[in-house]
Design a protein around this motif. Structure first.
Motif, PDB file in Angstrom:
ATOM      1  N   LYS A  70       5.210   0.524   4.363  1.00 23.41           N
ATOM      2  CA  LYS A  70       6.149  -0.065   3.399  1.00 23.41           C
ATOM      3  C   LYS A  70       6.386  -1.544   3.729  1.00 23.41           C
ATOM      4  O   LYS A  70       6.449  -2.398   2.838  1.00 23.41           O
ATOM      5  N   GLN A 124       3.499  -3.475   2.487  1.00 25.75           N
ATOM      6  CA  GLN A 124       3.600  -3.757   1.049  1.00 25.75           C
ATOM      7  C   GLN A 124       4.402  -5.041   0.820  1.00 25.75           C
ATOM      8  O   GLN A 124       3.978  -5.942   0.074  1.00 25.75           O
ATOM      9  N   THR A 125       5.556  -5.145   1.479  1.00 27.17           N
ATOM     10  CA  THR A 125       6.362  -6.348   1.307  1.00 27.17           C
ATOM     11  C   THR A 125       5.640  -7.581   1.810  1.00 27.17           C
ATOM     12  O   THR A 125       5.629  -8.630   1.148  1.00 27.17           O
ATOM     13  N   CYS A 140       2.914  -8.623  -0.583  1.00 21.67           N
ATOM     14  CA  CYS A 140       3.455  -9.134  -1.852  1.00 21.67           C
ATOM     15  C   CYS A 140       4.237 -10.442  -1.680  1.00 21.67           C
ATOM     16  O   CYS A 140       4.525 -11.110  -2.672  1.00 21.67           O
ATOM     17  N   PHE A 163       0.642   2.804  -1.405  1.00 24.45           N
ATOM     18  CA  PHE A 163       1.889   2.173  -1.866  1.00 24.45           C
ATOM     19  C   PHE A 163       1.595   0.996  -2.796  1.00 24.45           C
ATOM     20  O   PHE A 163       2.277   0.788  -3.792  1.00 24.45           O
ATOM     21  N   LEU A 164       0.587   0.183  -2.475  1.00 23.42           N
ATOM     22  CA  LEU A 164       0.249  -0.952  -3.345  1.00 23.42           C
ATOM     23  C   LEU A 164      -0.270  -0.451  -4.692  1.00 23.42           C
ATOM     24  O   LEU A 164      -0.105  -1.121  -5.718  1.00 23.42           O
ATOM     25  N   ASN A 165      -0.930   0.716  -4.663  1.00 32.30           N
ATOM     26  CA  ASN A 165      -1.374   1.368  -5.905  1.00 32.30           C
ATOM     27  C   ASN A 165      -2.242   0.457  -6.769  1.00 32.30           C
ATOM     28  O   ASN A 165      -2.028   0.332  -7.977  1.00 32.30           O
ATOM     29  N   TYR A 219      -2.270  -2.588  -7.203  1.00 31.47           N
ATOM     30  CA  TYR A 219      -1.645  -3.711  -7.906  1.00 31.47           C
ATOM     31  C   TYR A 219      -2.279  -5.042  -7.520  1.00 31.47           C
ATOM     32  O   TYR A 219      -2.494  -5.903  -8.368  1.00 31.47           O
ATOM     33  N   VAL A 220      -2.543  -5.225  -6.216  1.00 31.64           N
ATOM     34  CA  VAL A 220      -3.146  -6.489  -5.775  1.00 31.64           C
ATOM     35  C   VAL A 220      -4.666  -6.314  -5.781  1.00 31.64           C
ATOM     36  O   VAL A 220      -5.231  -5.613  -4.946  1.00 31.64           O
TER      37      VAL A 220
END
Lengths: 292, 292
Positions: free
Chosen positions: B216, B219-220, B223, B253-255, B257-258
């Protein structure tokens, strides 16, 4: 004759274009809806051709973008969900049509640069700009330069604590559900409370919850970037009554851990609205043009 | 004769000192317990005086530190809970005693620099180094330079989601309870499960939970900093079986997205152990000395 620059604030619904020689010297402007790349970029190029000569063009652009100057697709819009715009070589296209230097960055990095140059962060070298509206995005200036890294920040998608008992709304991000954007963007407020955010009175519990999420994000940003100032812009932040609540909660969450007088004694000047108001993005494009 | 540098890895329990002309050319070393500033710094200075001439000294130091070069207290340890060390002018003290250039930075920024210079991040300009052990700390190199900002990062204190039903342990941070450090540092693992972390078998649920919190945080970090690589060091990360779980969870967690091949296709080379192993901090001091 002073140097004239072109600026493009390229968004998902419209492209705002300006000709300016400085932030206080706007010479012309135009606005085109975001339809297809051919149509919209065609209109943008025609507008600038009517206003030559120009020194350079800056594009403050929606993303994701390829910002790696060594990449073959440098300056392209990449995997955007915006229909028709995937893999659009926006920088090279405009550069080729106008035969001018063109600089490109994310809308939020450009806004962060503009706030540093002319707005709330003048004289600073390390600051973060957030827009909290339809989505949540953040840009950062570090050691005086915009941060790109591997791709570019997508700060709206940082994680936040989410107390499902206090806030059963699962979060509105299609990728992460209850990330920062999923918990705090405008559409989430509408869905959580069943009415448009702007119709909620100032004493509605929506705002305390909103301020809680934003202040938790501030804790992370302060503990990671250690910025000299944080600017919060975007539609949601036009609710100016949020600022004192966010500041107070940020101090409470940090709990005196970061011993900086700038935070402890001057929080009113530390978490602030954009000095450039809603012009931060547009003037970001101008700042980019000047750097091209 | 090659240029010889002095390096100090200044920690809360001991000061490691080296004389070296490069990472593979260690000429002398010494270790002194962290007692009082007078005693410990006295021993450090005496060690270096025995090994003159030196070109410069680097201090990779526990914090918090004043790293603002325009500050009157630049190079001081500031509000540390370490008894007797508050407001210790460690940089100026050593500089005065040895009459040499002295560079100082946080232990984690120094480790990030060393990993960039000689370790897992060679050739990169944007990377983040975490130590996850007794505490959690992070340092960042952005555009090739260590990030300081207003003070310096305290990445262990970023916020994380905490599902109190799945993990009723309230968190061990005295300031924020369930921040990253409060949920994932070594002492928290011991307290949560009632036995020392290093005695927990690899299939114990402690490790899946630990990997969840770290992922987690990844992820931060991805991002916000959009780093080109992330190094995870420290005592907890010597449990190397954590790496594949952290990588897999970070991707989940990023799924998607990036959309970066570096993350999507090369995660094994994206979240990595220190290339310099436990020497990252010590060699960070050497990297600082070379930059002095």
């Amino acid at each position: 004759m002073t140097s004239r620059y072109g600026g493009i604030e390229a968004g998902g619904t419209k492209f705002n274009c300006i000709i300016a020689s400085g932030p206080e010297d706007l010479l012309a402007e135009a606005r085109f809806p975001t339809t297809t790349p051919e149509e919209t970029i065609g209109q943008v190029v025609a507008f600038f051709k009517d206003h030559l000569p120009l020194v350079a063009i800056g594009i403050a652009c929606f993303g994701p973008l390829d910002l790696n100057p060594n990449s073959q697709t440098f300056g392209n819009i990449t995997s955007t969900p915006k229909a028709g715009w995937e893999d659009t070589p926006i920088k090279n296209w405009i550069q080729r049509e106008l035969d001018l230097p063109v600089a490109i960055d994310t809308d939020v990095n450009a806004a962060a640069m503009a706030e540093g140059k002319w707005g709330a962060c003048q004289g600073l070298e390390n600051h973060v700009y957030f827009t909290i509206g339809t989505g949540v995005g953040g840009g950062a200036v570090v050691n005086g330069k915009p941060l790109h890294g591997l791709v570019h920040p997508e700060m709206g998608h940082m994680v936040l604590p989410h107390d499902l008992q206090a806030d059963p709304f699962p979060g509105g991000c299609p990728f992460h559900k209850d990330c920062f954007e999923g918990l705090a963007a405008g559409p989430t407020i509408n869905q959580r409370w069943g009415q448009p955010a702007e119709t909620l009175p100032q004493d509605h519990p929506a705002w305390d919850l909103e301020a809680t999420y934003i202040a938790k994000a501030m804790q992370t940003i302060i503990c990671t970037f250690s910025p000299q100032r944080i600017v919060l812009g975007g539609g949601v932040m036009q609710q100016l009554h949020l600022f004192p609540i966010i500041r107070q909660k940020t101090l409470a969450f940090l709990n005196q851990y970061v011993q900086s007088p700038t935070i402890l004694n001057q929080i009113d000047h530390y978490i602030v609205p954009p000095g450039l108001g809603s012009r931060a993005g547009m003037l970001g494009a101008l700042a980019l043009a000047e750097s091209a």
